[in-house]
Design a protein around this motif. Structure first.
Motif, PDB file in Angstrom:
ATOM      1  N   VAL B   9     165.691  57.202  15.821  1.00  0.00           N
ATOM      2  CA  VAL B   9     164.928  57.226  17.072  1.00  0.00           C
ATOM      3  C   VAL B   9     163.589  56.539  16.848  1.00  0.00           C
ATOM      4  N   GLY B  10     163.387  55.431  17.535  1.00  0.00           N
ATOM      5  CA  GLY B  10     162.131  54.683  17.437  1.00  0.00           C
ATOM      6  C   GLY B  10     162.331  53.389  16.685  1.00  0.00           C
ATOM      7  N   ALA B  11     162.124  52.259  17.393  1.00  0.00           N
ATOM      8  CA  ALA B  11     162.327  50.948  16.764  1.00  0.00           C
ATOM      9  C   ALA B  11     161.003  50.261  16.474  1.00  0.00           C
ATOM     10  N   PRO B  13     158.113  49.626  13.207  1.00  0.00           N
ATOM     11  CA  PRO B  13     158.344  49.211  11.829  1.00  0.00           C
ATOM     12  C   PRO B  13     159.132  50.231  11.005  1.00  0.00           C
ATOM     13  N   ALA B  14     158.841  51.513  11.164  1.00  0.00           N
ATOM     14  CA  ALA B  14     159.540  52.531  10.367  1.00  0.00           C
ATOM     15  C   ALA B  14     161.019  52.569  10.720  1.00  0.00           C
ATOM     16  N   GLY B  15     161.324  52.590  12.010  1.00  0.00           N
ATOM     17  CA  GLY B  15     162.716  52.652  12.453  1.00  0.00           C
ATOM     18  C   GLY B  15     163.486  51.391  12.093  1.00  0.00           C
ATOM     19  N   LEU B  32     167.667  53.381  18.397  1.00  0.00           N
ATOM     20  CA  LEU B  32     167.332  53.354  19.827  1.00  0.00           C
ATOM     21  C   LEU B  32     165.838  53.487  20.061  1.00  0.00           C
ATOM     22  N   ASP B  33     165.409  52.971  21.208  1.00  0.00           N
ATOM     23  CA  ASP B  33     163.990  52.987  21.549  1.00  0.00           C
ATOM     24  C   ASP B  33     163.838  52.954  23.069  1.00  0.00           C
ATOM     25  N   ASP B  34     162.743  53.501  23.544  1.00  0.00           N
ATOM     26  CA  ASP B  34     162.526  53.514  24.999  1.00  0.00           C
ATOM     27  C   ASP B  34     161.931  52.203  25.512  1.00  0.00           C
ATOM     28  N   ASN B  35     161.560  51.301  24.634  1.00  0.00           N
ATOM     29  CA  ASN B  35     161.089  49.988  25.091  1.00  0.00           C
ATOM     30  C   ASN B  35     162.269  49.047  25.281  1.00  0.00           C
ATOM     31  N   GLY B  40     157.988  48.416  18.233  1.00  0.00           N
ATOM     32  CA  GLY B  40     157.045  49.532  18.267  1.00  0.00           C
ATOM     33  C   GLY B  40     155.695  49.075  18.776  1.00  0.00           C
ATOM     34  N   GLN B  41     154.648  49.717  18.314  1.00  0.00           N
ATOM     35  CA  GLN B  41     153.314  49.400  18.838  1.00  0.00           C
ATOM     36  C   GLN B  41     152.768  48.096  18.270  1.00  0.00           C
ATOM     37  N   ILE B  42     152.793  47.967  16.984  1.00  0.00           N
ATOM     38  CA  ILE B  42     152.112  46.812  16.384  1.00  0.00           C
ATOM     39  C   ILE B  42     152.832  45.505  16.695  1.00  0.00           C
ATOM     40  N   ARG B  76     165.536  56.715  26.097  1.00  0.00           N
ATOM     41  CA  ARG B  76     164.577  57.702  25.620  1.00  0.00           C
ATOM     42  C   ARG B  76     165.300  58.988  25.241  1.00  0.00           C
ATOM     43  N   VAL B  77     164.994  59.549  24.100  1.00  0.00           N
ATOM     44  CA  VAL B  77     165.584  60.845  23.741  1.00  0.00           C
ATOM     45  C   VAL B  77     164.817  61.918  24.489  1.00  0.00           C
ATOM     46  N   CYS B  78     165.543  62.745  25.231  1.00  0.00           N
ATOM     47  CA  CYS B  78     164.826  63.764  26.002  1.00  0.00           C
ATOM     48  C   CYS B  78     165.238  65.188  25.639  1.00  0.00           C
ATOM     49  N   ILE B 193     146.772  45.327   3.832  1.00  0.00           N
ATOM     50  CA  ILE B 193     145.880  46.219   4.558  1.00  0.00           C
ATOM     51  C   ILE B 193     146.348  46.416   5.977  1.00  0.00           C
ATOM     52  N   TRP B 194     145.843  47.476   6.610  1.00  0.00           N
ATOM     53  CA  TRP B 194     146.085  47.695   8.023  1.00  0.00           C
ATOM     54  C   TRP B 194     145.589  46.433   8.717  1.00  0.00           C
ATOM     55  N   GLN B 195     146.480  45.835   9.479  1.00  0.00           N
ATOM     56  CA  GLN B 195     146.222  44.534  10.088  1.00  0.00           C
ATOM     57  C   GLN B 195     144.815  44.395  10.688  1.00  0.00           C
ATOM     58  N   GLY B 284     157.142  57.127   9.007  1.00  0.00           N
ATOM     59  CA  GLY B 284     156.102  56.484   9.814  1.00  0.00           C
ATOM     60  C   GLY B 284     155.043  57.484  10.247  1.00  0.00           C
ATOM     61  N   GLU B 285     154.429  57.199  11.365  1.00  0.00           N
ATOM     62  CA  GLU B 285     153.250  57.961  11.786  1.00  0.00           C
ATOM     63  C   GLU B 285     153.463  59.466  11.989  1.00  0.00           C
ATOM     64  N   PRO B 286     154.667  59.953  12.382  1.00  0.00           N
ATOM     65  CA  PRO B 286     154.805  61.414  12.530  1.00  0.00           C
ATOM     66  C   PRO B 286     154.614  62.161  11.206  1.00  0.00           C
TER      67      PRO B 286
HETATM   68  C1  LIG Z   1     148.990  51.900  21.172  1.00  0.00           C
HETATM   69  C2  LIG Z   1     148.997  51.489  19.724  1.00  0.00           C
HETATM   70  C3  LIG Z   1     148.755  50.160  19.368  1.00  0.00           C
HETATM   71  C4  LIG Z   1     148.758  49.760  18.024  1.00  0.00           C
HETATM   72  N1  LIG Z   1     148.457  48.460  17.723  1.00  0.00           N
HETATM   73  C5  LIG Z   1     148.349  48.099  16.430  1.00  0.00           C
HETATM   74  C6  LIG Z   1     147.949  46.771  16.076  1.00  0.00           C
HETATM   75  O1  LIG Z   1     147.721  45.931  16.956  1.00  0.00           O
HETATM   76  N2  LIG Z   1     147.824  46.473  14.754  1.00  0.00           N
HETATM   77  C7  LIG Z   1     148.061  47.407  13.788  1.00  0.00           C
HETATM   78  O2  LIG Z   1     147.923  47.100  12.600  1.00  0.00           O
HETATM   79  N3  LIG Z   1     148.475  48.646  14.091  1.00  0.00           N
HETATM   80  C8  LIG Z   1     148.584  49.022  15.377  1.00  0.00           C
HETATM   81  N4  LIG Z   1     148.925  50.312  15.675  1.00  0.00           N
HETATM   82  C9  LIG Z   1     149.262  51.225  14.566  1.00  0.00           C
HETATM   83  C10 LIG Z   1     150.765  51.095  14.236  1.00  0.00           C
HETATM   84  O3  LIG Z   1     151.438  51.807  15.236  1.00  0.00           O
HETATM   85  C11 LIG Z   1     151.118  51.650  12.872  1.00  0.00           C
HETATM   86  O4  LIG Z   1     150.377  50.993  11.915  1.00  0.00           O
HETATM   87  C12 LIG Z   1     152.581  51.523  12.448  1.00  0.00           C
HETATM   88  O5  LIG Z   1     153.007  50.212  12.582  1.00  0.00           O
HETATM   89  C13 LIG Z   1     153.462  52.516  13.105  1.00  0.00           C
HETATM   90  O6  LIG Z   1     154.838  52.266  12.924  1.00  0.00           O
HETATM   91  P1  LIG Z   1     155.898  53.361  13.357  1.00  0.00           P
HETATM   92  O7  LIG Z   1     157.225  52.717  13.214  1.00  0.00           O
HETATM   93  O8  LIG Z   1     155.634  54.619  12.644  1.00  0.00           O
HETATM   94  O9  LIG Z   1     155.617  53.694  14.895  1.00  0.00           O
HETATM   95  P2  LIG Z   1     155.628  52.853  16.265  1.00  0.00           P
HETATM   96  O10 LIG Z   1     155.373  51.435  16.049  1.00  0.00           O
HETATM   97  O11 LIG Z   1     154.749  53.610  17.182  1.00  0.00           O
HETATM   98  O12 LIG Z   1     157.148  52.990  16.782  1.00  0.00           O
HETATM   99  C14 LIG Z   1     157.673  54.159  17.319  1.00  0.00           C
HETATM  100  C15 LIG Z   1     158.658  53.797  18.413  1.00  0.00           C
HETATM  101  O13 LIG Z   1     159.389  54.956  18.796  1.00  0.00           O
HETATM  102  C16 LIG Z   1     159.558  54.970  20.187  1.00  0.00           C
HETATM  103  N5  LIG Z   1     159.794  56.345  20.605  1.00  0.00           N
HETATM  104  C17 LIG Z   1     158.980  57.427  20.425  1.00  0.00           C
HETATM  105  N6  LIG Z   1     159.553  58.535  20.939  1.00  0.00           N
HETATM  106  C18 LIG Z   1     160.745  58.156  21.451  1.00  0.00           C
HETATM  107  C19 LIG Z   1     161.795  58.855  22.116  1.00  0.00           C
HETATM  108  N7  LIG Z   1     161.730  60.174  22.364  1.00  0.00           N
HETATM  109  N8  LIG Z   1     162.880  58.157  22.517  1.00  0.00           N
HETATM  110  C20 LIG Z   1     162.973  56.813  22.276  1.00  0.00           C
HETATM  111  N9  LIG Z   1     162.014  56.102  21.640  1.00  0.00           N
HETATM  112  C21 LIG Z   1     160.914  56.761  21.239  1.00  0.00           C
HETATM  113  C22 LIG Z   1     158.251  54.370  20.683  1.00  0.00           C
HETATM  114  O14 LIG Z   1     158.335  53.864  21.993  1.00  0.00           O
HETATM  115  C23 LIG Z   1     157.992  53.270  19.658  1.00  0.00           C
HETATM  116  O15 LIG Z   1     158.565  52.045  20.047  1.00  0.00           O
HETATM  117  C24 LIG Z   1     148.981  50.725  17.010  1.00  0.00           C
HETATM  118  C25 LIG Z   1     149.238  52.052  17.377  1.00  0.00           C
HETATM  119  C26 LIG Z   1     149.257  52.449  18.701  1.00  0.00           C
HETATM  120  C27 LIG Z   1     149.530  53.884  19.055  1.00  0.00           C
END
Ligand SMILES: Cc1cc2nc3c(=O)[nH]c(=O)nc-3n(C[C@H](O)[C@H](O)[C@H](O)COP(=O)(O)OP(=O)(O)OC[C@H]3O[C@@H](n4cnc5c(N)ncnc54)[C@H](O)[C@@H]3O)c2cc1C
Ligand code: FES
Lengths: 83, 429
Positions: B9-11, B13-15, B32-35, B40-42, B76-78, B193-195, B284-286
């Motif tokens: 769940v979540g596409a 970088p981690a997913g 799967l992802d809701d986008n 994801g975000q970055i 979206r997982v609900c 580093i963090w981008q 990832g972030e969780p």
């Molecule tokens: C708004 C925002 C903008 C960011 N921009 C940058 C940036 O420009 N540069 C940078 O270095 N870092 C940025 N970051 C930090 C970046 O998110 C982290 O560094 C890291 O890349 C996170 O990766 P992740 O895979 O853990 O999470 P994410 O990239 O957040 O991916 C998680 C994905 O899971 C999906 N998801 C969550 N819950 C559900 C569900 N119930 N059902 C379906 N899908 C779901 C989300 O929509 C998302 O696509 C940003 C963070 C946020 C919150």
């Protein structure tokens, strides 16, 4: 002149040309219209841009409570500020 | 019912990393992802401009495409109605997906704190304005103040500057000493580093203030200026947009619904990214706010571990765990909220945006539950995703247990399908 990649939506009844791929939330911002009015009547627009805050919800083709920040516009889409 | 040996769940970088690693085996892997696209975000896709070339993003997406993992978007997982089953919502269609192993990679969101005027149109999260711009809003020529805290501010300011926004200034609440310690620590870090930090040079001369924070957003129906302070001096910056976020909070609602054990605000995992529930992993972030590198590595470990490639998973952990943990600790120290931020809201300011609950209405209560019941704070459609972390910061309230559905499900979907009956025959494919 509409460009090939432009589509037309309506925001609160006013036609608006947007590039294909534009989100409905961006269309509201382009039209300087709020997405919704809060329970006490204040204008609100999207805050998180990622489907979490629900501040971007609006009426889309007659359907209420639709989040507009992750919703791409399509030709003929009708967007209305949700009261 | 759809069945996946490994469901992710979540596409972000981690997913993506998890799916790629898991799909190298012959297991069936579903991401799967809701986008509407991975990233994801970055790595969120820019709907108009082609995304600037990004080696890491391109490499990750290519590997994902070649891996054989199945992808499912706008989904979206609900709910998690029974062990081994998740309920998803796609448009108005509800479906159940069965899994053997589950990897949670749900990312983070911005922490938003209330202050006078923060509900005015024109005020959004920092990533929120970035997303609006990526969604086709032309920010060129608009005056933008970027404020709050965290490396995201610089990343967002750089992105908006590249789109020809007029960045009035970046106001970072952390002190110069904190920032300098962080910058020197990551400069010597072998990890990427963090981008955000490397974008510093791309701010095109916009002032970057440390120890500075917003105290009010001013305007009638739309933002016209922001009042900033450095604690001794207060001034106003005329602007069209205020992009304001106070670092990140993890999206842990699904983990909580599934009953995973927590370590403070984060999902507790072992060295193989396993949660307290045997077949559920988290990356990832969780798990920790640790940036892109952590997300990619933890995702890969989870994907390997979930498909019994234990040696590789352990090796990855051993190689990176110490430096990733150090980075997490440094991020936390650098961007800790200053106490002044917790007193910005005036009695009449709204805290819960969904239900228009004002600060003064919350003051009498001592817990999130009591406040919810008496004022409807957190009872609106965002289900406390925004005001929950805010009231946790302001009042120290702990959020209570999460309830399904995780996001509002349209009535029409309920009519079509009974959420709590996974074996219901009228499943919508
Ligand atoms: C708004 C925002 C903008 C960011 N921009 C940058 C940036 O420009 N540069 C940078 O270095 N870092 C940025 N970051 C930090 C970046 O998110 C982290 O560094 C890291 O890349 C996170 O990766 P992740 O895979 O853990 O999470 P994410 O990239 O957040 O991916 C998680 C994905 O899971 C999906 N998801 C969550 N819950 C559900 C569900 N119930 N059902 C379906 N899908 C779901 C989300 O929509 C998302 O696509 C940003 C963070 C946020 C919150
Ligand atoms: S802007 Fe927050 S849900 Fe759309």
């Amino acid at each position: 002149m509409p460009t090939p990649d432009a589509i037309t939506v309506a925001v609160n009844g006013q036609p608006l040309q947007v590039a294909r791929g534009t989100t409905a939330a961006a269309a509201f911002a382009l039209a300087s219209a709020p997405c919704r009015l809060s329970t006490t009547g204040d204008p609100r627009s999207g805050v998180c841009g990622m489907g979490i805050c629900f501040e971007c919800r609006a009426i889309v083709d007659g359907v209420r409570h639709v989040r507009t920040c992750q919703l791409p516009c399509y030709d003929g889409m009708k967007l209305e500020t949700q009261q | 019912m759809t069945h996946a040996e490994v469901l992710i769940v979540g596409a972000g970088p981690a997913g993506i990393a998890a799916a790629t690693a898991a799909a190298r085996t012959s297991r069936s892997v579903l991401l799967l992802d809701d986008n509407h696209a991975p990233g994801g975000q970055i790595w969120r896709t820019d709907s108009l401009a082609p995304n600037p070339r990004d080696r890491h993003r391109d490499a990750a997406l290519t590997s994902l495409q070649q891996s054989g993992a199945q992808l499912l978007f706008n989904t979206r997982v609900c709910d998690a109605p029974a062990p081994g089953i998740l309920t998803t919502l796609s448009g108005e269609a509800i479906t159940h997906i069965e899994y053997d192993k589950l990897i949670l990679a749900t990312g983070a969101r911005e922490r938003l704190l209330p202050f006078p005027g923060w509900t005015l149109p024109g005020v959004s999260g920092a990533g929120g304005l970035q997303a609006l711009t990526k969604g086709g809003f032309p920010i060129a020529g608009k005056r933008v103040v970027v404020a709050g805290t965290g490396p995201l501010l610089i990343a967002v300011a750089a992105h908006l500057a590249a789109a020809h926004a007029n960045i009035v200034c970046v106001a970072e609440q952390a002190t110069l000493t904190q920032m300098a310690a962080f910058a020197s620590a990551i400069a010597s870090s072998p990890a990427k580093i963090w981008q955000g930090i490397k974008f510093r040079a791309q701010l095109r001369g916009a002032p970057y203030h440390t120890s500075t924070w917003p105290i009010a957003a001013l305007g009638d129906t739309h933002l016209t200026s922001v009042r900033l302070t450095d604690g001794s001096r207060t001034w106003e910056e005329p602007c069209d947009y205020l992009a304001c976020g106070f670092h990140l909070v993890p999206n842990t609602e699904l983990a909580s619904l599934l009953g995973c054990t927590f370590n403070g605000d984060f999902v507790a995992v072992d060295v193989l990214q396993r949660t307290s529930i045997g077949n559920i992993y988290c990356a990832g972030e969780p798990v920790a706010i640790g940036g892109l590198d952590a997300a990619l590595i933890q995702g890969e470990i989870a994907g390997l571990a979930a498909t019994d490639q234990l040696q590789q998973a352990q090796a990855l952990h051993q190689r990176h765990a110490t430096s990733l943990q150090r980075f997490v600790t440094r991020l936390e120290a650098a961007f800790r909220l200053r106490p002044e931020l917790l007193t910005l809201a005036h009695p009449e300011d709204i805290v819960c945006r969904c239900e228009d609950v004002r600060f003064e209405q919350l003051v009498p209560y001592t817990s999130w539950t009591a406040a919810k019941l008496q004022t409807r704070c957190g009872m609106g459609p965002c289900q406390g995703r925004i005001c929950g972390p805010a009231t946790q910061s302001l009042f120290g309230w702990k959020p209570t247990s999460v309830r399904a559905p995780l996001s509002p499900v349209p009535v029409s979907a309920f009519i079509q399908f009974d959420l709590r009956t996974p074996t219901a025959p009228q499943e919508i494919p």
